[in-house]
Design an enzyme around this catalytic site. Structure first.
Site, PDB file in Angstrom:
ATOM      1  N   ILE A  43     -32.242   1.463 -25.520  1.00 39.53           N
ATOM      2  CA  ILE A  43     -31.869   2.780 -26.054  1.00 39.53           C
ATOM      3  C   ILE A  43     -32.732   3.865 -25.416  1.00 39.53           C
ATOM      4  CG2 ILE A  43     -31.769   4.209 -28.150  1.00 39.53           C
ATOM      5  CD1 ILE A  43     -31.229   1.660 -29.733  1.00 39.53           C
ATOM      6  N   ILE A  46     -35.647  10.175 -26.256  1.00 41.34           N
ATOM      7  CA  ILE A  46     -34.843  11.378 -25.964  1.00 41.34           C
ATOM      8  C   ILE A  46     -35.277  12.029 -24.642  1.00 41.34           C
ATOM      9  CG2 ILE A  46     -36.254  13.031 -27.304  1.00 41.34           C
ATOM     10  CD1 ILE A  46     -33.229  13.932 -28.273  1.00 41.34           C
ATOM     11  N   ALA A  51     -43.394  20.752 -24.661  1.00 46.10           N
ATOM     12  CA  ALA A  51     -44.230  21.935 -24.893  1.00 46.10           C
ATOM     13  C   ALA A  51     -44.777  21.865 -26.309  1.00 46.10           C
ATOM     14  CB  ALA A  51     -43.402  23.204 -24.715  1.00 46.10           C
ATOM     15  N   LYS A  79     -51.109  25.703 -21.880  1.00 43.09           N
ATOM     16  CA  LYS A  79     -50.070  26.644 -22.330  1.00 43.09           C
ATOM     17  C   LYS A  79     -50.722  27.739 -23.166  1.00 43.09           C
ATOM     18  CE  LYS A  79     -46.094  26.902 -25.414  1.00 43.09           C
ATOM     19  NZ  LYS A  79     -45.122  26.194 -26.255  1.00 43.09           N
ATOM     20  N   LEU A 334     -37.289  13.368 -35.057  1.00 47.35           N
ATOM     21  CA  LEU A 334     -35.905  13.861 -35.068  1.00 47.35           C
ATOM     22  C   LEU A 334     -35.067  13.216 -36.162  1.00 47.35           C
ATOM     23  CD1 LEU A 334     -35.362  14.001 -31.199  1.00 47.35           C
ATOM     24  CD2 LEU A 334     -35.571  15.946 -32.752  1.00 47.35           C
ATOM     25  N   GLU A 343     -39.587  27.419 -30.404  1.00 44.73           N
ATOM     26  CA  GLU A 343     -41.025  27.715 -30.571  1.00 44.73           C
ATOM     27  C   GLU A 343     -41.863  26.431 -30.525  1.00 44.73           C
ATOM     28  OE1 GLU A 343     -43.054  30.352 -30.811  1.00 44.73           O
ATOM     29  OE2 GLU A 343     -41.693  32.049 -30.919  1.00 44.73           O
TER      30      GLU A 343
HETATM   31  C1  LIG Z   1     -33.408  19.685 -26.149  1.00 44.83           C
HETATM   32  C2  LIG Z   1     -34.665  19.412 -26.880  1.00 44.83           C
HETATM   33  C3  LIG Z   1     -35.851  20.005 -26.454  1.00 44.83           C
HETATM   34  C4  LIG Z   1     -37.038  19.786 -27.173  1.00 44.83           C
HETATM   35  N1  LIG Z   1     -38.185  20.407 -26.788  1.00 44.83           N
HETATM   36  C5  LIG Z   1     -39.288  20.292 -27.561  1.00 44.83           C
HETATM   37  C6  LIG Z   1     -40.489  20.952 -27.207  1.00 44.83           C
HETATM   38  O1  LIG Z   1     -40.584  21.620 -26.188  1.00 44.83           O
HETATM   39  N2  LIG Z   1     -41.542  20.821 -28.033  1.00 44.83           N
HETATM   40  C7  LIG Z   1     -41.493  20.069 -29.170  1.00 44.83           C
HETATM   41  O2  LIG Z   1     -42.464  20.034 -29.916  1.00 44.83           O
HETATM   42  N3  LIG Z   1     -40.382  19.364 -29.477  1.00 44.83           N
HETATM   43  C8  LIG Z   1     -39.296  19.463 -28.707  1.00 44.83           C
HETATM   44  N4  LIG Z   1     -38.183  18.749 -29.019  1.00 44.83           N
HETATM   45  C9  LIG Z   1     -38.248  17.753 -30.074  1.00 44.83           C
HETATM   46  C10 LIG Z   1     -38.943  16.505 -29.531  1.00 44.83           C
HETATM   47  O3  LIG Z   1     -38.253  16.048 -28.398  1.00 44.83           O
HETATM   48  C11 LIG Z   1     -38.988  15.418 -30.578  1.00 44.83           C
HETATM   49  O4  LIG Z   1     -39.497  15.940 -31.777  1.00 44.83           O
HETATM   50  C12 LIG Z   1     -39.881  14.293 -30.134  1.00 44.83           C
HETATM   51  O5  LIG Z   1     -39.569  13.876 -28.847  1.00 44.83           O
HETATM   52  C13 LIG Z   1     -39.777  13.135 -31.090  1.00 44.83           C
HETATM   53  O6  LIG Z   1     -38.599  12.414 -30.871  1.00 44.83           O
HETATM   54  P1  LIG Z   1     -38.416  11.066 -31.672  1.00 44.83           P
HETATM   55  O7  LIG Z   1     -39.556  10.186 -31.360  1.00 44.83           O
HETATM   56  O8  LIG Z   1     -38.154  11.428 -33.080  1.00 44.83           O
HETATM   57  O9  LIG Z   1     -37.058  10.465 -31.083  1.00 44.83           O
HETATM   58  P2  LIG Z   1     -36.756   9.644 -29.737  1.00 44.83           P
HETATM   59  O10 LIG Z   1     -37.555  10.086 -28.594  1.00 44.83           O
HETATM   60  O11 LIG Z   1     -35.259   9.700 -29.584  1.00 44.83           O
HETATM   61  O12 LIG Z   1     -37.183   8.157 -30.066  1.00 44.83           O
HETATM   62  C14 LIG Z   1     -36.384   7.296 -30.835  1.00 44.83           C
HETATM   63  C15 LIG Z   1     -36.917   5.882 -30.731  1.00 44.83           C
HETATM   64  O13 LIG Z   1     -36.186   5.048 -31.617  1.00 44.83           O
HETATM   65  C16 LIG Z   1     -35.783   3.868 -30.932  1.00 44.83           C
HETATM   66  N5  LIG Z   1     -34.568   3.340 -31.551  1.00 44.83           N
HETATM   67  C17 LIG Z   1     -33.476   4.025 -31.948  1.00 44.83           C
HETATM   68  N6  LIG Z   1     -32.567   3.183 -32.464  1.00 44.83           N
HETATM   69  C18 LIG Z   1     -33.112   1.947 -32.396  1.00 44.83           C
HETATM   70  C19 LIG Z   1     -32.648   0.646 -32.747  1.00 44.83           C
HETATM   71  N7  LIG Z   1     -31.434   0.430 -33.259  1.00 44.83           N
HETATM   72  N8  LIG Z   1     -33.469  -0.396 -32.504  1.00 44.83           N
HETATM   73  C20 LIG Z   1     -34.713  -0.226 -31.967  1.00 44.83           C
HETATM   74  N9  LIG Z   1     -35.189   0.982 -31.623  1.00 44.83           N
HETATM   75  C21 LIG Z   1     -34.389   2.055 -31.828  1.00 44.83           C
HETATM   76  C22 LIG Z   1     -35.588   4.332 -29.496  1.00 44.83           C
HETATM   77  O14 LIG Z   1     -35.619   3.258 -28.592  1.00 44.83           O
HETATM   78  C23 LIG Z   1     -36.772   5.264 -29.350  1.00 44.83           C
HETATM   79  O15 LIG Z   1     -37.918   4.507 -29.040  1.00 44.83           O
HETATM   80  C24 LIG Z   1     -37.013  18.933 -28.303  1.00 44.83           C
HETATM   81  C25 LIG Z   1     -35.827  18.307 -28.695  1.00 44.83           C
HETATM   82  C26 LIG Z   1     -34.660  18.542 -28.001  1.00 44.83           C
HETATM   83  C27 LIG Z   1     -33.397  17.870 -28.447  1.00 44.83           C
END
Ligand SMILES: Cc1cc2nc3c(=O)[nH]c(=O)nc-3n(C[C@H](O)[C@H](O)[C@H](O)COP(=O)(O)OP(=O)(O)OC[C@H]3O[C@@H](n4cnc5c(N)ncnc54)[C@H](O)[C@@H]3O)c2cc1C
Length: 496
Positions: A43, A46, A51, A79, A334, A343
């Site tokens: 998977i 993201i 930043a 930054k 997320l 921001e």
């Molecule tokens: C366009 C965009 C720009 C962004 N820019 C910023 C920024 O500049 N600054 C900032 O602070 N935040 C930013 N964010 C938010 C930031 O990207 C997220 O808060 C941060 O990356 C945390 O993501 P996450 O770990 O929640 O999700 P993800 O990175 O999606 O991780 C999800 C994890 O869950 C695992 N997983 C999912 N389903 C399963 C399953 N069934 N079995 C096993 N594993 C699974 C995946 O393998 C992965 O390891 C941005 C978000 C977006 C969408």
């Protein structure tokens, strides 16, 4: 209420949220807990989120990370703020610079003196009095608590970094401290029918992992908190209208800017995040007003290095889960909601959620009162950030596209309406307890977006016009001298 002692914690997901949570938890409670992190290489993560904002510095310090090693490993840069281009009107720009602006006065902010100077015909931008902004403009950086020989605020900073390398770096921090990483895709979640608690997650290879407390860090999928426990989602898209992003890195350019650029386009905005080895680019847009094809064209026309890979589309819905903690699942990252990246608040929310969970850690079982208070605090925190971000959209003066006109017409949350009205009438703004963004941050964005108050604090009138002019002139000179002494950001990085 559940009185089962919490010993086995399962973090599901290994993106920024998963590894940040694991790092803090193992650092603080590693000796008393078994922590397992499950992530799926298939998977992946993201891949955006590069930043940050200044509270990451004390967070990293709490983990005991060495800054130089951290910046090296994550290809990070410094930054000093975010520059907003074309947000108020096409062709203009301002910065939400971190740190102070001007001089701190008791009873009223420097900002009132600046308003008065404008009324007297003194020509300046509010940002002329921000050390961070002036250093940014010259691509400079220095570690400075105060401007030398004065009691004026120094430089406040955060980082840009490669999201993939950040997760890797935190993994290398966590595993030696005892976090067990399991790779594999979860395809089954078992729930205890009696109390609705999650008992275990099962991987495609048959491996079953049980736990007492599960942290849902599965990103936008929200595998546990939503797909399994169905807590519901509070939709904020009527206030934060963008619902898609397209990300595409390009080769690094020189000099490496010490700030993020946010460039407004016809139906959204574009980010540029400078790293040591590349620039992160992406466009955030409203699918009602811009197709993917159009977004791609705008993005490709506005990058300044050779593209590295194909654009990746990321659909999202702004808002938050109705509960961040439900039964024995806490959603972080997320999976818990998404305000939008304008921001750079989301990694910060991961860090505050992980910190809050540790403060509320349910060693002797999960108590309703603790869950309630945890959820209440996270609601307040995200609503205040949400308001600050809506302000950028609402307070625009662009009438060149329907997207921007619709943003001007939209109703905003009452909390924001009240804040904007108070500022417009009196120039006053108050930071509520624990609110992330400071009065100075609000002032910079309100003025930058063209919301200029009709009044100023009476204290200002006790100074003569000559004294006001002298104050402004002196501050400008002090800031200019201080920036002149700084090294270039490029040089600072090369010394790492
Ligand atoms: C366009 C965009 C720009 C962004 N820019 C910023 C920024 O500049 N600054 C900032 O602070 N935040 C930013 N964010 C938010 C930031 O990207 C997220 O808060 C941060 O990356 C945390 O993501 P996450 O770990 O929640 O999700 P993800 O990175 O999606 O991780 C999800 C994890 O869950 C695992 N997983 C999912 N389903 C399963 C399953 N069934 N079995 C096993 N594993 C699974 C995946 O393998 C992965 O390891 C941005 C978000 C977006 C969408």
């Amino acid at each position: 209420m559940n009185t089962k002692k919490i010993q086995n914690v399962v973090i599901v997901g290994g993106g920024t949220a998963g590894w940040v949570t694991a790092a803090l938890m193992v650092k603080v409670l590693g000796k008393t807990l078994n922590i397992t992190l499950v992530e799926s290489d298939q998977i992946g993560t993201i891949g955006v989120g590069e930043a940050t904002i200044p509270p990451i510095i004390p967070f990293n310090n709490a983990l005991g990370l060495d800054e130089k090693a951290f910046l090296k490993a994550t290809k990070g840069t410094l930054k000093l703020g975010i520059e907003f281009e074309n947000w108020r009107q096409k062709g203009d720009k301002y910065m939400h610079a971190f740190g102070g602006v001007g001089k701190n006065f008791p009873f009223c902010d420097f900002y009132h003196f600046w308003v008065k100077s404008q009324q007297l015909g003194y020509s300046s931008e509010f940002g002329d009095f921000s050390l961070n902004y002036q250093a940014s403009k010259q691509h400079k950086f220095a570690k400075l608590n105060q401007i030398e020989g004065t009691n004026l605020p120094g430089i406040e900073y955060a980082y840009h970094f490669d999201a993939g390398l950040y997760a890797k770096y935190l993994r290398s921090f966590c595993e030696p401290l005892g976090v067990t990483r399991v790779e594999g895709m979860i395809n089954q979640v078992t729930v205890d029918k009696k109390n609705g608690y999650i008992q275990s997650v099962k991987l495609a290879d048959g491996n079953e992992i049980s736990g007492d407390l599960f942290i849902d860090c599965t990103g936008l999928k929200a595998l546990l908190i939503e797909e399994t426990l169905s807590v519901g989602y509070e939709d904020w898209s009527h206030w934060l209208p963008c619902d898609r992003a397209m990300a595409m890195p390009c080769e690094a350019t020189s000099p490496i800017l010490p700030y993020t650029r946010s460039i407004a386009h016809d139906a959204g905005w574009q980010w540029r995040i400078p790293l040591q080895h590349r620039t992160g680019n992406g466009i955030v847009y409203s699918s009602k007003h811009m197709s993917d094809e159009e977004a791609k064209k705008v993005l490709m026309a506005n990058i300044d290095g050779k593209p590295l890979g194909e654009p990746k589309v990321i659909p999202f819905r702004t808002g938050r889960r109705r509960k961040q903690w439900h039964k024995n699942v806490v959603a972080i990252g997320l999976s818990s909601g998404f305000i939008e990246p304008l921001e750079s608040t989301n990694i910060h929310l991961v860090q505050t959620a992980a910190t809050r969970l540790l403060k509320f850690f349910p060693h002797h079982g999960i108590k309703d009162e603790e869950v309630y208070e945890y959820n209440r605090q996270s609601l307040i925190e995200s609503e205040r950030m949400r308001d600050f971000i809506i302000l950028h959209y609402k307070q625009n003066q662009r009438d060149d596209t329907e997207f921007w006109r619709a943003c001007q017409r939209m109703d905003v949350p009452e909390t924001l309406r009240q804040k904007m009205a108070l500022f417009e009438q009196s120039g006053k703004i108050f930071r509520e307890q624990d609110e992330l963004f400071t009065e100075i941050a609000w002032q910079q964005v309100m003025i930058g977006q063209g919301l200029i108050p009709k009044d100023h604090h009476p204290l200002v009138d006790s100074l003569t016009p000559e004294q006001i002019t002298e104050l402004m002139d002196n501050l400008k000179v002090i800031i200019e001298r201080s920036v002149n002494k700084m090294t270039s950001h490029d040089e600072y990085l090369s010394r790492l």
